[in-house]
Design a protein around this motif. Structure first.
Motif, mmCIF file in Angstrom:
data_model
loop_
_atom_site.group_PDB
_atom_site.id
_atom_site.type_symbol
_atom_site.label_atom_id
_atom_site.label_comp_id
_atom_site.label_asym_id
_atom_site.label_seq_id
_atom_site.Cartn_x
_atom_site.Cartn_y
_atom_site.Cartn_z
ATOM 1 N N VAL A 143 1.040 1.187 -0.703
ATOM 2 C CA VAL A 143 2.252 0.705 -0.036
ATOM 3 C C VAL A 143 1.919 -0.349 1.019
ATOM 4 N N ILE A 144 0.668 -0.372 1.488
ATOM 5 C CA ILE A 144 0.266 -1.341 2.503
ATOM 6 C C ILE A 144 0.552 -2.763 2.032
ATOM 7 N N GLU A 145 0.315 -3.019 0.745
ATOM 8 C CA GLU A 145 0.564 -4.371 0.221
ATOM 9 C C GLU A 145 2.047 -4.708 0.256
ATOM 10 N N LYS A 146 2.907 -3.733 -0.017
ATOM 11 C CA LYS A 146 4.347 -3.980 0.032
ATOM 12 C C LYS A 146 4.822 -4.288 1.447
ATOM 13 N N MET A 147 4.054 -3.845 2.428
ATOM 14 C CA MET A 147 4.417 -4.097 3.819
ATOM 15 C C MET A 147 3.918 -5.450 4.304
ATOM 16 N N GLY A 148 3.276 -6.225 3.399
ATOM 17 C CA GLY A 148 2.839 -7.580 3.737
ATOM 18 C C GLY A 148 1.401 -7.707 4.156
ATOM 19 N N PHE A 149 0.605 -6.634 4.022
ATOM 20 C CA PHE A 149 -0.800 -6.699 4.396
ATOM 21 C C PHE A 149 -1.658 -7.007 3.176
ATOM 22 N N THR A 150 -2.802 -7.662 3.422
ATOM 23 C CA THR A 150 -3.768 -7.951 2.366
ATOM 24 C C THR A 150 -4.915 -6.957 2.483
#
Length: 357
Positions: free
Chosen positions: A66-73
């Motif tokens: 889910v980290i990627e969905k929050m805009g993190f790489t």
């Protein structure tokens, strides 16, 4: 099924406390939770409250993807926001792996920095492995010993107190020697040898030690909740742990033997004839008891002085002027897109009559 709670990437696990807070008396399974007004998660499991002395504490657990969905790489070298747990093969030393990780990271980061048009690689990022069994008490930083130093300090204090108590027991037992001299003489007259008397006195000392242990356990169970409230901590004793009882019983027996050893050998050495005549003192024994008393007072004075010094230091820390007033000051962490609307948030807070500045 615990093995499939994250089959759905939009699933979430919450604790019983969080379930009570969000859904009150409703069944939380299958309900939706919205994060930052952007992402919806379905509750797939509820777990018991994590012990407060655990190193892993959380109220909500979501899949890492889910980290990627929050805009993190998450695939960029140098991005080290989260801990990663890995299992090494047998006979592999984690320190050797740390050397390889450092070299690998430096090479990858240098190439990435050059590809981004940056200057020569220069980073203070240091990634390394650290044993999971040590993270609770031992710090992973070389210049910080972690909470284990407090364990050593309190253990040393406990040992000093026990030594003082043992010495006090020895002195009291030998001081009452004249009252037991006739008993010892009669026992020796009817055939009791020195070994029998030693076992008797050691047995008495061990019984007293066990009774003291039982009394201490009762006091701990009664006073521990109030102590936790006083120090704002959550000390827990796992009375179901066999190792705890084995260690407690072993220490109790050891203290009983140590505290009763000198009185046992001293009292069992009485001469029946001299004991009947009232002669129970020896110059060497008296000097040894006096040395024990002096040593006991030295330990006691050391503990008292140390307590006073620590108390003065704590008062200095709490009462020292820092050059700024920390009363009524609150810090907030801006999450999500809140930082983009900082001025709006600031103006709204300033409109509140309870906010001074």
């Amino acid at each position: 099924n615990p093995a499939h709670v994250f089959d759905d990437p939009n699933s979430v696990i919450i604790t019983e406390k969080m379930a009570k807070k969000l859904f009150e008396d409703q069944d939380p399974l299958g309900e939706l939770i919205t994060l930052n007004n952007e992402l919806d998660f379905k509750v797939s499991g509820v777990i018991k409250e994590i012990p407060k002395n655990s190193s892993f504490r959380f109220d909500i657990c979501i899949p890492f993807e889910v980290i990627e969905k929050m805009g993190f790489t998450i695939d960029r070298y140098g991005w080290n926001t989260y801990y990663v747990y890995t299992e090494l093969a047998e006979n592999v030393e984690y320190r050797d792996v740390n050397v390889k990780i450092k070299k690998y990271l430096e090479e990858k980061s240098r190439k990435q920095n050059e590809a981004d048009g940056g200057d020569e690689y220069d980073s203070n990022i240091d990634l390394f492995l650290f044993p999971l069994e040590k993270i609770h008490l031992h710090s992973y930083r070389p210049d910080d010993r972690g909470a284990i130093q407090f364990i050593y300090i309190f253990s040393a204090i406990a040992v000093f107190i026990i030594v003082i108590a043992c010495i006090n027991f020895m002195n009291m037992s030998t001081a009452r020697a004249s009252k037991r001299a006739r008993e010892i003489s009669i026992r020796k007259s009817v055939g009791a040898d020195r070994h029998n008397l030693i076992r008797q006195f050691l047995g008495e000392s061990i019984i007293i030690s066990i009774l003291a242990m039982i009394l201490a356990l009762v006091l701990v169970m009664v006073l521990l909740p109030y102590f936790n409230l006083l120090v704002e901590k959550e000390l827990i004793f796992n009375f179901r742990d066999v190792g705890f009882w084995a260690l407690l019983l072993g220490v109790t027996l050891l203290i009983g033997v140590l505290a009763g050893s000198y009185p046992a050998f001293y009292l069992s050495a009485f001469n029946p004839v001299k004991a009947f005549r009232g002669g129970t003192r020896g110059k060497g024994n008296y000097s040894f008891r006096r040395a024990l008393v002096v040593f006991q007072f030295v330990l006691s004075a050391g503990l008292i002085v140390s307590t006073l010094v620590v108390n003065r230091q704590l008062k200095f820390l709490y009462n020292n002027k820092l050059g700024m007033d920390l009363n009524e000051v609150i810090t907030l962490t801006l999450r999500g897109n809140t930082h983009e609307k900082y001025e709006v948030l600031k103006n709204e807070l300033l409109r509140n009559p309870n906010v001074i500045n």
